[in-house]
Design a protein around this motif. Structure first.
Motif, mmCIF file in Angstrom:
data_model
loop_
_atom_site.group_PDB
_atom_site.id
_atom_site.type_symbol
_atom_site.label_atom_id
_atom_site.label_comp_id
_atom_site.label_asym_id
_atom_site.label_seq_id
_atom_site.Cartn_x
_atom_site.Cartn_y
_atom_site.Cartn_z
ATOM 1 N N SER A 166 -9.101 -29.012 7.377
ATOM 2 C CA SER A 166 -9.612 -30.244 7.966
ATOM 3 C C SER A 166 -8.723 -30.602 9.153
ATOM 4 O O SER A 166 -7.504 -30.750 9.003
ATOM 5 N N HIS A 167 -9.319 -30.708 10.334
ATOM 6 C CA HIS A 167 -8.553 -30.893 11.564
ATOM 7 C C HIS A 167 -8.899 -32.246 12.190
ATOM 8 O O HIS A 167 -10.051 -32.497 12.549
ATOM 9 N N TYR A 168 -7.891 -33.089 12.327
ATOM 10 C CA TYR A 168 -8.087 -34.401 12.952
ATOM 11 C C TYR A 168 -8.050 -34.256 14.473
ATOM 12 O O TYR A 168 -7.549 -33.261 15.000
ATOM 13 N N PRO A 169 -8.572 -35.253 15.201
ATOM 14 C CA PRO A 169 -8.540 -35.171 16.676
ATOM 15 C C PRO A 169 -7.116 -35.019 17.188
ATOM 16 O O PRO A 169 -6.204 -35.715 16.744
ATOM 17 N N LYS A 170 -6.955 -34.089 18.132
ATOM 18 C CA LYS A 170 -5.619 -33.832 18.663
ATOM 19 C C LYS A 170 -5.748 -33.189 20.035
ATOM 20 O O LYS A 170 -6.521 -32.246 20.214
#
Length: 410
Positions: free
Chosen positions: A209-213
């Motif tokens: 799961s990748h958060y905005p970055k």
């Protein structure tokens, strides 16, 4: 005239939301005016009613808009025109009638447009509030989103499952699954479940799961669903894997609320706007023999991320040892030789051996054993021995080790 003034007062009263308590000052003013005029202005007594109505109209204007006053004045002029129909010249009657119509129609038109615009704005605000309440109910992470999708598949509930998607993503989801529409896609995935009890508890690893970055949107992968089977242990999900999703929040709410699936792609394909990045080097093990269990565990689930723990030389020797063109291919080859993935991922008895000619440490993973409570004597191993794993420190100042070489058991 009094009829016109009374009609004007009623118009203003209507725009004052028919406030009943204004009748009290109207009654008091009527009584007082009658007393005053009868005592001091008996000659003007016939004008008492008109004075009261004018006072009421002036009072009600403080509760109404200017355009409502236009309507009231127009209605009053229409009443005057009606009263003068027999006792005045025609031109004066027609002037009063025309001016009354212009004022009444103009004021009515403006008031109606204002009311219609206000109603539309209230409906828009109500819809916005409803949409925001819905947005707050949506998952705020990729892990949470797949938690909801898995349960929608497990319970065969497309109504809830399709609620997570935008219309465009809904069709993408159906196309990837090979179904005509979103509900049919959930029905099809539900039919692929082999273990309902396990699948309802399936989750994705947190690292998927990748958060905005750095300008990249939020996204997550459902290609590695797994079920927790014990402390720090996981197993197959008992049902279909899901795809890769892009997650966005409703721009109307300035980042508040949860996520919505705006794109759905099959495993191996990133959603639009997601740029693949070189994986960062993970935290390296500080106990070299632990590599045997780590490699076996990842091979058991065909996890190619094990290659991140290898130097270029380690990847090349690992691939050559298993007859593959690259490290990822070697993982797949080795995984294909595993007969029982659940047992294979927990080997014991890896030994720290001697150092080679280059001073690198060699781990003996050629005499691994696999034992689980209830196994009978002579139970065959669940897969092949790993081999001799050579490790080295990429940085002498660090305590972690990387796989720097590989050779099969002799």
């Amino acid at each position: 005239m009094n009829a016109g003034l009374a009609a004007a007062a009623l118009v203003l009263w209507a725009f004052a939301d028919w406030t009943w308590w204004v009748l009290l000052p109207l009654f008091v003013a009527s009584v007082l005016s009658r007393v005053v005029f009868s005592l001091f202005f008996s000659a003007w007594q016939e004008w008492a009613g008109s004075v009261v109505l004018v006072a009421v109209i002036l009072f009600l204007t403080t509760w109404s808009s200017g355009w409502a006053l236009w309507i009231a004045v127009g209605v009053a002029l229409l009443g005057v025109a009606w009263g003068l129909r027999l006792v005045s010249p025609k031109w004066l009657r027609w002037v009063a009638l025309g001016l009354g119509l212009v004022l009444a129609l103009t004021g009515s038109t403006v008031e109606f447009v204002t009311w219609a615009n206000g109603r539309a704005e209230r409906e828009r605000q109500d819809q916005l509030a409803h949409d925001f309440a819905v947005a707050k109910m949506r998952p705020d992470s990729g892990v949470g989103m797949f938690w909801g999708l898995v349960r929608a598949v497990s319970s065969n509930d497309p109504k809830v499952g399709c609620w997570y998607f935008t219309p465009e993503a809904t069709q993408q989801f159906a196309d990837v699954v090979g179904a005509p529409d979103c509900p049919a896609a959930f029905h099809k995935l539900h039919g692929q479940i082999t273990d309902k009890r396990a699948y309802v508890n399936a989750q994705i690893p947190f690292e998927d799961s990748h958060y905005p970055k750095d300008g990249e949107p939020a996204w997550a992968s459902g290609c590695n669903l797994q079920v927790t089977t014990g402390i720090l242990e996981s197993g197959p999900p008992g049902g279909p894997m899901l795809g890769v999703i892009r997650l966005d929040k409703d721009p109307r709410f300035n980042g508040a609320g949860g996520y919505l699936i705006t794109s759905y792609t099959p495993c191996g394909t990133l959603p639009p706007g997601v740029v693949p990045k070189a994986p960062e080097r993970p935290l390296l093990p500080s106990y070299p023999p632990s590599y045997a269990a780590m490699v076996a565990s990842r091979v058991a689930r065909s996890d190619e991320s094990v290659c991140l723990y290898m130097t270029d030389r380690g990847q090349a020797e690992f691939a050559a040892a298993w007859g593959a063109s690259d490290c990822a291919g070697a993982v797949r080859v080795l995984a294909g030789k595993v007969a029982d993935a659940d047992r294979y991922r927990q080997p014991q008895d890896a030994k720290e051996g001697t150092k080679d000619a280059d001073g690198r440490l060699v781990i003996d993973a050629c005499r691994l054993t696999w034992y689980r409570w209830g196994d009978k004597a002579g139970t065959p191993p669940p897969g092949p021995q790993l081999g001799y794993i050579t490790v080295s420190r990429p940085d002498p100042a660090e305590v972690g080790w990387m796989i720097d070489g590989w050779r099969l058991c002799s």
